[in-house]
Design a protein around this motif. Sequence first.
Motif, PDB file in Angstrom:
ATOM      1  N   ALA A 415       0.813  -1.214   0.000  1.00  0.00           N
ATOM      2  CA  ALA A 415       0.000   0.000   0.000  1.00  0.00           C
ATOM      3  C   ALA A 415       0.840   1.254   0.000  1.00  0.00           C
ATOM      4  CB  ALA A 415      -0.913  -0.002   1.224  1.00  0.00           C
ATOM      5  N   CYS A 418       0.180   4.790  -2.156  1.00  0.00           N
ATOM      6  CA  CYS A 418      -0.994   4.822  -3.024  1.00  0.00           C
ATOM      7  C   CYS A 418      -1.670   6.177  -2.888  1.00  0.00           C
ATOM      8  CB  CYS A 418      -1.980   3.717  -2.667  1.00  0.00           C
ATOM      9  SG  CYS A 418      -3.511   3.835  -3.623  1.00  0.00           S
ATOM     10  N   ALA A 524      -4.291  -1.757  -3.102  1.00  0.00           N
ATOM     11  CA  ALA A 524      -3.677  -1.382  -1.829  1.00  0.00           C
ATOM     12  C   ALA A 524      -4.498  -1.881  -0.651  1.00  0.00           C
ATOM     13  CB  ALA A 524      -3.517   0.135  -1.763  1.00  0.00           C
TER      14      ALA A 524
END
Length: 683
Positions: A415, A418, A524
Motif C-alpha cells: 500500500a 498509493c 492497496a
Amino acid sequence: MSLLRRLTGRFPQGPTTIAAGLFAAAAVAYIGEQSRRFASRDSKASNSEEGSSNESSLEVKCQVFRCGPAPIIWPPGASFASGITEIDLSGCGLEALPESIGELSGLRKLNAAHNSLASLPESFGNLRELRVLFFLGCKFEEVPPLLGRLPKLFMLSFKANRLRRVLEGSLAPSVGWLILSDNAIAELPRSVGQLKGLRKLMLAGNQLVRLPEELTEGCKELELVRLADNKLAELPTKLLALPKLAWVALAHNDFNLAHALRARVRAPPMSSRHTLTVRKGQAPLGKGASGVVFRGTLHLGGSAESDAPGRLKEGSPAGGVQLSETDEWATSVFDGAKLELVSPLNTPTRPRAANPAPQSPGGQARGSPGGRQEEVEVAVKLFRDAKTSDGDPADEMAATAVAGSAAAQPGCSQATGCPHLMRSFGRLPPGAAKQLAASLLEQSDPGGGGGGGEGTFGRGDLGLALEFLDGYEPLGGPPSLSSVTRDVYPGDDPLPKVGKGRTPRFGLGEVCGVLESVGWAAAALHSLGISHSDLYAHNTLLRPGAIARRPPPPLPGGKPSGEVTKEGDGWAVLSDLGAAWFYKDVTEALESGAPPPPPPLASSPAGLVERVEVLAFAHMAEELLDRSRGDTGAGAAPAARAALERLARDCAVETVAARPAFAQVLERVREARALYSARSPAV
C-alpha cells in the motif's frame, strides 16, 4: 399534529373530497374534506412499471387525533380507490390498517414507515399490484405470512422493527430487494431460496449464526449482500462463490472480530507533534449514519516519521487538538494533548496551496503528512457510537486510519504511497472526539452529540483527522429504485441515448485514469486484507478537472451547444470505507520493512473475497465505457478500448476464482492506458 401526505393515481380531473378514518384505537389519520386540484404529470418518459401517462397526484393534509375506528370512505360514484397507485402514510402514529385497504386494487407503492404497526389485515393480500412496501421503524415481530401471496412485490423493507423470525413462505418469490436490517433474526427460512430473482439482500444488525444452504443454492442472481454486525462463526465461502455477487459487507462478525480488534489497536494516532484547530460555529461538511465531518487545520510540528506509530507522546505543549472560543486559548488536556476550538471571526481561511499537490495517475504518490509543511487543511470526522447498516463505526474508523496511514507513510508493504486512498493523519487523542462533538454539534446537529439522533459520541475516542479533498466531486450517484444495485450518472436521463450506450460523458483517457485510480486503491486495500465492499462510482471522488465538461448532445436537427474542453486525466480517490471489513490480520502487512505477504490463492477464502470485489470493478468499467462510446474523436484509440473491454469481461466471468486479482487488474489498465497514450495525439 398536522402532516402532509401524497396520493398518486388515476383520478377524475377537478376537486375531490376524501374522508378516511384510517386507523383504529388510539391513533387515527383523518383526511377530512380537503379539496385539491390534481396536477397531471408530464408522461413523455413514462415507464409501464413506474406509472401511466394519465396519473395525477393528490396532496392531502392528515390530522392525527384520537378517535374510534372508522372505514375508509371514498368519493361516491367514482372508481377512486382502484385508481390510487401510491400512498405515503409514514409517521402518522398508526396502530393498525383497516380491512378496507384491500379496496386499493391498483396500489403499487405503500410507505407506512415509522408507525406502531405490528400486523396486517387479511385484506392486504388483495393488493396484487403492490411492488414497493416500506415498514421501516414499525413494531412487527414477524413478517406477515400473507405477504408471500403478493405476486408482484419487488422491494420489501422491515428495517428496524422487532423481527425475531421470518416464517416459511412469508416472502413472495417475486422479491428482488429485501431489507431486514436492524432486527433480532437468528435464522432465515429455507424458503428464501425460492426468491430466484433476489438481487439485493440487507441483513445487517441481526443475530444470524449461519446462512441456509437454500440461499446460495437458489438465489443465483444476488449482487449485493449486507451481513455486518451478525454472529456468523465462519466466512460464508459458498456465498462468495455466487456468480453475480459484487458487493458483500461482513464487518463485525464472530469470524473476523479478532482481525478488526487488532486493526483498531494498530490504527495510528495523530502525532503528538501536531496540533489540530477546528473553528466553532461552522456547518458540517457532511453528515451520515456513522458520523459527522467538520473542517479543520492541522499544524504540523515536525516530521511525523519521528514519532513511533501507535503512540501519543505525553507532555507535548503543542500536541493535540485545539479549541478556543476567543482569541485566547482555552485548553483541555487529553493524555498531555491540548484540545482547542477557535472563534470563526478570528481564524483566517487557509490557502488551498497549503495542501499537498496531487500528482497525475502513474506519477508519484502525494507527499507524506510529515516533512516541511506547516499547515494542512483536513476533514475531521467524529464517529457516532450507534451501529449502522454497515456495522460498527469503530471498524470504519480502523479501516480508514489503517488504509489512510498506509497510503501516506513509507514502509507499508504494497500500500506504500498509493495516492488514491484518502490519507489519514491519525486518530484523535482519547476524549477529544467527545469534546469536539459537544462543542460543535450543539448548533449544527442538536441531539446528535448528546443523546438523541442517530447515536451519540459518548465513547469519546472515535475521531480521525483526514485529508480534505477540496472541490472533489463524486463520479456518479447512488443506485435508484429502478437501477437496484447499479449507480446512476449525470446525463443518463432525460437526455437521449446514444447508440447502444448512454449519453457520452467520458473520454477514453479519462476512463483509463479513473480505472487506474480505483484499481490502484483496491489493490492497496486488499494487500492489507481490507475489503472496501462499497466499490462504486458514487464513492469515487474526482479531482477538479479530472473529467472534461462536455455539452449535452444536440437534439435532432439542432446545433452543437459547445466544444469539449481539454480532456482530463481521470484522477480519482476511492473514499467511504463505511462498509469495509478485515478478512485477514493486518499486523504482518503493517510491519515496517517486512516483505509483502504472498498473494492468496484465487480459490482460497481470501482470494474469493478479493475477486468478488473485482466484479464490482468490472461493473464500473462497463458503465464508464458505455458512457464513452459516443466519443469518436482522435483520442478514441480502438486498441485501448478493446483492451479495457476484454479486461471488464475477464473480471466478470461467473467462476469467481477465475477472475484476476487487483494487482493484475491494475497492470492491465496501465497497459491499456499506454496504448491510448501511444496512439493518441496530444489532447
